[in-house]
Scaffold this motif. Structure first.
Motif, short mmCIF file in Angstrom:
data_model
loop_
_atom_site.label_atom_id
_atom_site.label_comp_id
_atom_site.label_asym_id
_atom_site.label_seq_id
_atom_site.Cartn_x
_atom_site.Cartn_y
_atom_site.Cartn_z
N VAL A 169 0.85 -1.20 0.00
CA VAL A 169 0.00 0.00 0.00
C VAL A 169 0.88 1.25 0.00
O VAL A 169 1.79 1.38 0.82
N PHE A 170 0.59 2.15 -0.94
CA PHE A 170 1.18 3.49 -0.96
C PHE A 170 0.07 4.51 -0.83
O PHE A 170 -1.03 4.32 -1.36
N ASN A 171 0.36 5.62 -0.19
CA ASN A 171 -0.62 6.71 -0.08
C ASN A 171 0.11 8.04 0.01
O ASN A 171 1.28 8.10 0.37
N ASP A 172 -0.59 9.11 -0.36
CA ASP A 172 -0.11 10.49 -0.16
C ASP A 172 1.28 10.70 -0.76
O ASP A 172 2.20 11.22 -0.12
N ILE A 173 1.40 10.35 -2.04
CA ILE A 173 2.65 10.57 -2.76
C ILE A 173 2.77 12.03 -3.20
O ILE A 173 3.87 12.60 -3.27
N HIS A 174 1.65 12.68 -3.54
CA HIS A 174 1.58 14.11 -3.83
C HIS A 174 2.59 14.57 -4.90
O HIS A 174 3.45 15.41 -4.64
N ILE A 373 -2.66 3.94 9.40
CA ILE A 373 -2.61 5.16 8.59
C ILE A 373 -1.19 5.34 8.07
O ILE A 373 -0.24 5.44 8.85
N GLY A 374 -1.07 5.37 6.74
CA GLY A 374 0.24 5.55 6.12
C GLY A 374 0.74 6.97 6.23
O GLY A 374 0.02 7.90 6.63
N GLY A 375 1.99 7.19 5.86
CA GLY A 375 2.66 8.47 6.04
C GLY A 375 2.38 9.47 4.94
O GLY A 375 1.42 9.35 4.19
N GLY A 376 3.25 10.48 4.87
CA GLY A 376 3.07 11.58 3.93
C GLY A 376 4.18 11.63 2.89
O GLY A 376 5.01 10.72 2.80
N PRO A 377 4.24 12.70 2.10
CA PRO A 377 5.14 12.72 0.94
C PRO A 377 6.58 13.12 1.22
O PRO A 377 7.45 12.90 0.38
N LYS A 378 6.86 13.71 2.36
CA LYS A 378 8.19 14.25 2.60
C LYS A 378 9.17 13.18 3.06
O LYS A 378 8.80 12.18 3.66
N ASP A 379 10.45 13.43 2.77
CA ASP A 379 11.50 12.52 3.23
C ASP A 379 11.42 12.37 4.74
O ASP A 379 11.25 13.35 5.48
N GLY A 380 11.56 11.14 5.20
CA GLY A 380 11.47 10.86 6.63
C GLY A 380 10.06 10.56 7.09
O GLY A 380 9.87 10.09 8.22
N ASN A 381 9.06 10.82 6.24
CA ASN A 381 7.67 10.59 6.61
C ASN A 381 6.96 9.63 5.64
O ASN A 381 5.80 9.33 5.82
N ARG A 382 7.69 9.18 4.62
CA ARG A 382 7.09 8.29 3.63
C ARG A 382 7.05 6.86 4.16
O ARG A 382 7.93 6.45 4.93
N THR A 383 6.04 6.10 3.73
CA THR A 383 5.91 4.73 4.21
C THR A 383 5.51 3.79 3.08
O THR A 383 4.93 4.20 2.08
N ILE A 384 5.83 2.53 3.29
CA ILE A 384 5.28 1.43 2.50
C ILE A 384 4.65 0.46 3.48
O ILE A 384 5.26 0.12 4.51
N ILE A 385 3.42 0.07 3.21
CA ILE A 385 2.70 -0.87 4.06
C ILE A 385 2.68 -2.22 3.35
O ILE A 385 2.28 -2.31 2.19
N LYS A 386 3.12 -3.25 4.04
CA LYS A 386 3.19 -4.61 3.49
C LYS A 386 2.22 -5.50 4.25
O LYS A 386 2.25 -5.52 5.49
N VAL A 387 1.38 -6.23 3.52
CA VAL A 387 0.39 -7.09 4.16
C VAL A 387 0.42 -8.47 3.52
O VAL A 387 0.48 -8.59 2.30
N LYS A 388 0.36 -9.49 4.35
CA LYS A 388 0.24 -10.86 3.88
C LYS A 388 -0.82 -11.57 4.70
O LYS A 388 -0.82 -11.47 5.94
N ALA A 389 -1.73 -12.27 4.03
CA ALA A 389 -2.80 -12.99 4.72
C ALA A 389 -2.85 -14.43 4.23
O ALA A 389 -2.81 -14.69 3.02
N THR A 390 -2.93 -15.36 5.17
CA THR A 390 -3.24 -16.75 4.87
C THR A 390 -4.63 -17.03 5.42
O THR A 390 -5.33 -16.12 5.90
N GLU A 391 -5.06 -18.27 5.38
CA GLU A 391 -6.39 -18.60 5.90
C GLU A 391 -6.45 -18.51 7.42
O GLU A 391 -7.54 -18.44 7.98
N LYS A 392 -5.29 -18.45 8.08
CA LYS A 392 -5.27 -18.39 9.54
C LYS A 392 -4.74 -17.07 10.09
O LYS A 392 -5.18 -16.62 11.15
N LEU A 396 0.73 -7.48 9.03
CA LEU A 396 0.99 -6.18 8.40
C LEU A 396 2.20 -5.55 9.05
O LEU A 396 2.36 -5.59 10.28
N VAL A 397 3.05 -4.96 8.23
CA VAL A 397 4.18 -4.20 8.74
C VAL A 397 4.26 -2.89 7.97
O VAL A 397 4.09 -2.86 6.75
N MET A 398 4.49 -1.79 8.69
CA MET A 398 4.69 -0.49 8.06
C MET A 398 6.16 -0.13 8.15
O MET A 398 6.74 -0.13 9.24
N ILE A 399 6.74 0.20 6.97
CA ILE A 399 8.16 0.51 6.88
C ILE A 399 8.34 1.98 6.54
O ILE A 399 7.71 2.49 5.60
#
Length: 416
Positions: A169-174, A373-392, A396-399
């Motif tokens: 997930v990416f958000n607020d690239i602006h 809630i993901g981060g914003g567009p500026k350096d130091g505030n940008r994020t990538i959200i990684k999600v993996k789901a199995t049946e159990k 999620l990790v935010m980097i």
């Protein structure tokens, strides 16, 4: 990346438009095409804008609407063309497809959208895109010019009933896509099925060149020629004179549901953050009614068998209904959507908008599910959200953009 202006200025129609602006108007909207040909001189200027320079692609191909038996390939050329895709299970390709509507093959277009159907689930395909220039299109005479082709790319269709799904997930690239997408994507070392763009890719929409430079080209160069992306609007995508045309560049609506393995996705379009009556909108928005309609649809979505049977129920939308102040849009989303989320026992909620990245665990009396809630567009505030789901399990990790971990969510399925 603006190009020289056409020399014609009759009636002021062309005015200060760049060539890219002319091509954008002509290539997408019928009204603009009619306006462009209002006089013979203007029509000649339009043709000149098409034919000057080398025939080329304006962006790499990008993948949309992934399904076990289908995938949409989109791309753009700088001249009107007849376009097609060649594809197959090996690099030899072997199959050809173009798009047909009502017996007419799509042609004399610059924005190309071709659906590959009858594919095999869980199968890797190789593909190339082709665009053959149409230099003359008269009622009884069509003349072709040069054909250009891309390199060979691959994609893999989703399995028919996958046991797991992974997404980013990416958000607020602006408008910082050329820098942010490759930087953030480089922080992910794990496999993923698709990327979700959760709004505010732009500050506002001015013209086609902005969409090319700040979104489609950097996405294509980074991943989108081989991995699909899904998109919903943020409040900044509702602004600017080109805002209505933005939807043309994607294969699907801003509001949708999707079942992928153990996850049922509900994606909503939260609209603007201010009142419809705010002076900046000049009386030409109606987001309150738009959100009310979505709330009614949401009540039906959560009653669907797919939603009820899903191991995990995930909602993604741009404006979070908590942790984003008391602006009008936030409060409307809370009033309309939050009760449905609670009654339907949503498992996870992912948003952006605030530029304050964080993971908010359930709070009694407010929300019974984590709000990410993901981060914003500026350096130091940008994020990538990684999600993996199995049946159990769902993890999620935010980097952060320095590679450090900002937070995690780990869930167990509540439905056996």
């Amino acid at each position: 990346m603006q190009q020289d202006k056409p020399s014609l200025d009759r009636r002021g129609f062309l005015g200060n438009l760049t060539k890219a602006g002319i091509l954008g108007a002509i290539g997408l909207t019928p009204a603009a095409r009619l306006a462009a040909a209002a006089t013979e001189e203007e029509a000649l200027a339009v043709e000149k804008a098409f034919t000057e320079g080398e025939h080329t692609f304006l962006c790499p191909p990008y993948l949309q609407s992934p399904e076990p038996t289908g995938m949409t390939v989109m791309w753009m050329s700088n001249r009107p063309t007849y376009s097609w895709v060649e594809y197959g299970e090996t690099a030899a390709l072997g199959k050809t497809v173009h798009n047909v509507q009502g017996g007419i093959v799509d042609s004399y277009d610059r924005l190309h959208r071709i659906r590959l159907g009858n594919l095999k689930p869980g199968t890797t395909y190789h593909y190339k895109v082709f665009s053959k220039e149409i230099t003359e299109f008269r009622p009884y005479k069509l003349t072709y010019g040069e054909t250009i082709s891309s390199g060979t790319f691959t994609f893999t269709t989703p399995a028919k009933n996958p046991k797991e799904v992974s997404w980013l997930v990416f958000n607020d690239i602006h408008d910082r896509g050329a820098l942010s997408f490759p930087h953030l994507m480089a922080l992910n070392k794990d496999p993923y099925d698709f990327v979700f763009l959760n709004g505010d890719m732009f500050d506002y929409q001015e013209d086609e060149q902005q969409i090319l430079d700040h979104l489609l080209t950097p996405l294509g160069k980074t991943f989108a020629s081989e991995k699909p992306f899904l998109f919903t609007r943020g409040n900044h995508e509702t602004r600017g004179k080109y805002r209505r045309e933005l939807a043309s560049y994607f294969d699907g609506p801003y509001i949708f549901t999707k079942q992928w393995g153990p996850v049922h996705f509900t994606v909503l379009d939260t609209g603007e953050d201010k009142e419809d009556t705010h002076p900046v909108y000049a009386g030409i928005v109606d987001f309150d009614e738009y959100r009310r309609q979505q709330a009614e649809d949401l009540k039906q979505i959560v009653q669907s068998p797919a939603f009820k049977k899903a191991k995990f129920r995930v909602v993604m939308m741009h404006i979070p209904h908590y942790y984003s102040g008391d602006w009008h849009g936030t409060m409307e989303c809370r009033k309309l959507f939050a009760p449905v989320f609670e009654q339907a026992k949503v498992d996870l909620f992912i948003a952006g908008h605030t530029h304050r990245p964080g993971i908010h665990q359930p709070v009694a009396g407010q929300h019974s599910y984590p709000i990410v809630i993901g981060g914003g567009p500026k350096d130091g505030n940008r994020t990538i959200i990684k999600v993996k789901a199995t049946e159990k399990d769902l993890n999620l990790v935010m980097i952060k953009d320095d590679g450090s971990e900002l937070g995690r969510v780990d869930l167990k399925s509540k439905r056996g």
